[in-house]
Write an enzyme that holds these catalytic residues in place. Structure first.
Site, PDB file in Angstrom:
ATOM      1  N   ASN A  78       0.899  -1.170   0.000  1.00 48.09           N
ATOM      2  CA  ASN A  78       0.000   0.000   0.000  1.00 48.09           C
ATOM      3  C   ASN A  78       0.925   1.205   0.000  1.00 48.09           C
ATOM      4  O   ASN A  78       1.680   1.389   0.959  1.00 48.09           O
ATOM      5  CB  ASN A  78      -0.849  -0.074   1.266  1.00 48.09           C
ATOM      6  CG  ASN A  78      -1.925   0.982   1.397  1.00 48.09           C
ATOM      7  OD1 ASN A  78      -2.444   1.151   2.480  1.00 48.09           O
ATOM      8  ND2 ASN A  78      -2.261   1.699   0.349  1.00 48.09           N
ATOM      9  N   ASN A 127      -6.667  10.466  -0.137  1.00 46.28           N
ATOM     10  CA  ASN A 127      -6.716   9.376  -1.111  1.00 46.28           C
ATOM     11  C   ASN A 127      -6.213   9.847  -2.476  1.00 46.28           C
ATOM     12  O   ASN A 127      -6.116  11.053  -2.728  1.00 46.28           O
ATOM     13  CB  ASN A 127      -8.163   8.876  -1.257  1.00 46.28           C
ATOM     14  CG  ASN A 127      -8.554   7.922  -0.134  1.00 46.28           C
ATOM     15  OD1 ASN A 127      -7.762   7.130   0.349  1.00 46.28           O
ATOM     16  ND2 ASN A 127      -9.810   8.042   0.291  1.00 46.28           N
ATOM     17  N   CYS A 155      -5.597   5.889   8.336  1.00 47.67           N
ATOM     18  CA  CYS A 155      -4.874   5.018   7.397  1.00 47.67           C
ATOM     19  C   CYS A 155      -3.902   4.161   8.196  1.00 47.67           C
ATOM     20  O   CYS A 155      -2.941   4.690   8.760  1.00 47.67           O
ATOM     21  CB  CYS A 155      -4.116   5.873   6.364  1.00 47.67           C
ATOM     22  SG  CYS A 155      -3.208   4.889   5.144  1.00 47.67           S
ATOM     23  N   GLY A 156      -4.173   2.870   8.264  1.00 53.44           N
ATOM     24  CA  GLY A 156      -3.367   1.992   9.120  1.00 53.44           C
ATOM     25  C   GLY A 156      -1.969   1.756   8.580  1.00 53.44           C
ATOM     26  O   GLY A 156      -0.980   1.888   9.311  1.00 53.44           O
ATOM     27  N   ASN A 198     -12.427   5.319   9.773  1.00 53.92           N
ATOM     28  CA  ASN A 198     -12.924   5.407   8.394  1.00 53.92           C
ATOM     29  C   ASN A 198     -13.863   4.220   8.166  1.00 53.92           C
ATOM     30  O   ASN A 198     -13.809   3.223   8.856  1.00 53.92           O
ATOM     31  CB  ASN A 198     -11.745   5.407   7.402  1.00 53.92           C
ATOM     32  CG  ASN A 198     -10.890   4.138   7.510  1.00 53.92           C
ATOM     33  OD1 ASN A 198     -10.947   3.416   8.489  1.00 53.92           O
ATOM     34  ND2 ASN A 198     -10.105   3.874   6.475  1.00 53.92           N
ATOM     35  N   HIS A 211     -15.896   0.919   6.664  1.00 52.55           N
ATOM     36  CA  HIS A 211     -15.635  -0.330   5.941  1.00 52.55           C
ATOM     37  C   HIS A 211     -16.905  -1.174   5.881  1.00 52.55           C
ATOM     38  O   HIS A 211     -17.669  -1.234   6.845  1.00 52.55           O
ATOM     39  CB  HIS A 211     -14.535  -1.131   6.666  1.00 52.55           C
ATOM     40  CG  HIS A 211     -13.184  -0.475   6.591  1.00 52.55           C
ATOM     41  ND1 HIS A 211     -12.260  -0.753   5.613  1.00 52.55           N
ATOM     42  CD2 HIS A 211     -12.621   0.497   7.355  1.00 52.55           C
ATOM     43  CE1 HIS A 211     -11.194  -0.002   5.785  1.00 52.55           C
ATOM     44  NE2 HIS A 211     -11.375   0.764   6.830  1.00 52.55           N
ATOM     45  N   ASN A 232     -15.065   1.794   2.148  1.00 51.41           N
ATOM     46  CA  ASN A 232     -14.069   0.820   1.689  1.00 51.41           C
ATOM     47  C   ASN A 232     -14.718  -0.557   1.683  1.00 51.41           C
ATOM     48  O   ASN A 232     -15.445  -0.900   2.641  1.00 51.41           O
ATOM     49  CB  ASN A 232     -12.868   0.826   2.655  1.00 51.41           C
ATOM     50  CG  ASN A 232     -12.195   2.190   2.719  1.00 51.41           C
ATOM     51  OD1 ASN A 232     -11.445   2.575   1.824  1.00 51.41           O
ATOM     52  ND2 ASN A 232     -12.471   2.957   3.779  1.00 51.41           N
ATOM     53  N   GLU A 270     -10.477   0.065  -2.048  1.00 48.88           N
ATOM     54  CA  GLU A 270     -10.460   1.217  -1.151  1.00 48.88           C
ATOM     55  C   GLU A 270     -11.242   2.410  -1.713  1.00 48.88           C
ATOM     56  O   GLU A 270     -11.148   2.738  -2.898  1.00 48.88           O
ATOM     57  CB  GLU A 270      -9.017   1.663  -0.874  1.00 48.88           C
ATOM     58  CG  GLU A 270      -8.258   0.734   0.047  1.00 48.88           C
ATOM     59  CD  GLU A 270      -7.063   1.411   0.682  1.00 48.88           C
ATOM     60  OE1 GLU A 270      -7.132   2.640   0.926  1.00 48.88           O
ATOM     61  OE2 GLU A 270      -6.059   0.718   0.922  1.00 48.88           O
ATOM     62  N   CYS A 330      -4.594  -3.044   2.884  1.00 47.70           N
ATOM     63  CA  CYS A 330      -5.325  -1.944   3.539  1.00 47.70           C
ATOM     64  C   CYS A 330      -5.306  -2.209   5.041  1.00 47.70           C
ATOM     65  O   CYS A 330      -5.882  -3.207   5.500  1.00 47.70           O
ATOM     66  CB  CYS A 330      -6.766  -1.886   3.023  1.00 47.70           C
ATOM     67  SG  CYS A 330      -7.748  -0.584   3.810  1.00 47.70           S
ATOM     68  N   GLY A 331      -4.643  -1.351   5.790  1.00 48.33           N
ATOM     69  CA  GLY A 331      -4.461  -1.584   7.225  1.00 48.33           C
ATOM     70  C   GLY A 331      -5.766  -1.506   8.002  1.00 48.33           C
ATOM     71  O   GLY A 331      -6.123  -2.422   8.761  1.00 48.33           O
ATOM     72  N   GLY A 340      -8.604  -1.750   6.723  1.00 46.14           N
ATOM     73  CA  GLY A 340      -9.451  -2.816   6.181  1.00 46.14           C
ATOM     74  C   GLY A 340      -9.175  -4.145   6.859  1.00 46.14           C
ATOM     75  O   GLY A 340     -10.104  -4.917   7.138  1.00 46.14           O
TER      76      GLY A 340
HETATM   77  N1  LIG Z   1      -9.033   4.491   1.435  1.00 47.19           N
HETATM   78  C1  LIG Z   1      -9.207   4.722   2.873  1.00 47.19           C
HETATM   79  C2  LIG Z   1      -8.006   5.514   3.444  1.00 47.19           C
HETATM   80  C3  LIG Z   1      -6.709   4.717   3.411  1.00 47.19           C
HETATM   81  C4  LIG Z   1      -6.799   3.482   4.268  1.00 47.19           C
HETATM   82  C5  LIG Z   1      -5.793   2.379   3.972  1.00 47.19           C
HETATM   83  N2  LIG Z   1      -4.806   2.641   2.977  1.00 47.19           N
HETATM   84  C6  LIG Z   1      -5.203   1.829   5.247  1.00 47.19           C
HETATM   85  O1  LIG Z   1      -4.056   1.338   5.242  1.00 47.19           O
HETATM   86  O2  LIG Z   1      -5.913   1.858   6.282  1.00 47.19           O
HETATM   87  C7  LIG Z   1     -10.500   5.513   3.094  1.00 47.19           C
HETATM   88  O3  LIG Z   1     -10.923   6.188   2.167  1.00 47.19           O
HETATM   89  O4  LIG Z   1     -11.051   5.432   4.196  1.00 47.19           O
END
Ligand SMILES: N[C@H](CCC[C@H](N)C(=O)O)C(=O)O
Length: 284
Positions: A13, A66, A75-76, A167, A169, A200, A218, A227-228, A230
């Site tokens: 990522n 993003n 963002c993890g 965020n 999911h 997401n 995402e 995706c962390g 996620g």
């Molecule tokens: N696309 C995600 C943000 C980045 C999260 C992802 N890259 C992670 O590692 O958590 C959102 O719109 O909520």
């Protein structure tokens, strides 16, 4: 404008890291999109902007954008790269760093093996409000908790758990992650009317109670290699439904993340790799 940046990734990522601790950065949404563009710019899933601490109880603030230029809450994988970035920039020698984000304060920590563990705070499970396509189907219950139907038209119905890590999911269980309809269902879930801020979309294959394979479409970036948040959302939903037991190894297309969670309001701990790719300067 000449802009110095650092390219990093966490399990594939990938991020453009910008240091705005010494002077404020003024980058427009169009410039952010150009930075993230894999043909016209540097190329990244997200852009992270590191700023001075807004209050004495934290060390820094970071903001996440993003690839579509939209600012998001958390963002993890980015949080892990943030720790390596501020240490590489000589901005701190700390290994445990308190950082303010739009989703609140998190505390990533550099481990002895070079991986970074992030206390992502507790998950929040949203009892899906009716009408949530309930007109078509009643919710299913797994392990005492509801999976809700998302009507995706010609792409069928996705049965999801809705989880916030700061965020949003929407996570569904699939038989085979590699065969999951990510490209087909991902955008339809992302833009589903149920999610006013978009969402997401996670596709989780349960291998054993301590091991899943995960793909995520995402919000604002499309399918990423990892995706962390996620991974946190998928594991906490899986534990809640009785499919998983903490800790859980999460195999993504970009590498392995490990998630630990003791349930309830306890924090979710995300551990995984970070990598520095290159430093550069771009004319915007
Ligand atoms: N696309 C995600 C943000 C980045 C999260 C992802 N890259 C992670 O590692 O958590 C959102 O719109 O909520």
């Amino acid at each position: 404008m000449k802009l110095q940046f650092t390219k990093m990734h966490g399990a594939g990522n990938d991020f453009v890291m910008l240091d705005a601790t010494r002077e404020p950065l003024h980058v427009s949404r169009e410039q952010l999109r150009q930075l993230a563009d894999r043909h016209l710019g540097v190329g990244a899933d997200q852009i992270l902007v590191v700023e001075p601490p807004p209050s004495p109880d934290v060390d820094f603030r970071y903001r996440i954008f993003n690839a579509d230029g939209g600012e998001v809450e958390q963002c993890g994988n980015g949080a892990r790269c943030f720790v390596a970035f501020v240490r590489r920039q000589g901005l701190t020698a700390k290994r445990a760093i308190r950082v303010a984000t739009h989703a609140g304060v998190i505390q990533p920590r550099l481990e002895d093996d070079g991986r970074v563990t992030v206390d992502m705070g507790p998950p929040r499970f949203e009892p899906a409000r009716v009408p949530f396509d309930a007109a078509h189907l009643a919710p299913r219950t797994e392990g005492g908790f509801e999976l809700w139907p998302l009507d995706l038209g010609s792409s069928g119905t996705a049965w999801v758990s809705v989880v916030s890590m700061g965020n949003p999911h929407a996570v569904q269980r699939v038989d085979e992650a590699d065969a999951a309809p990510v490209a087909e269902q991902g955008p339809r879930i992302e833009h589903h009317a149920r999610f006013a801020q978009r969402v997401n979309a996670g596709f989780m294959q349960v291998v054993t109670p301590h091991h899943i394979r995960l793909r995520v479409w995402e919000r604002g970036a499309g399918e990423t290699l990892a995706c962390g948040t996620g991974a946190c959302a998928a594991v906490t939903a899986g534990i809640r439904h009785g499919w998983l037991q903490s800790p859980v190894d999460v195999d993504t297309r970009g590498g392995r993340l490990t998630i630990a969670w003791d349930g309830g309001a306890s924090p979710v701990l995300l551990t995984g790799p970070v990598a520095h790719v290159f430093d550069g300067t771009i004319e915007l």
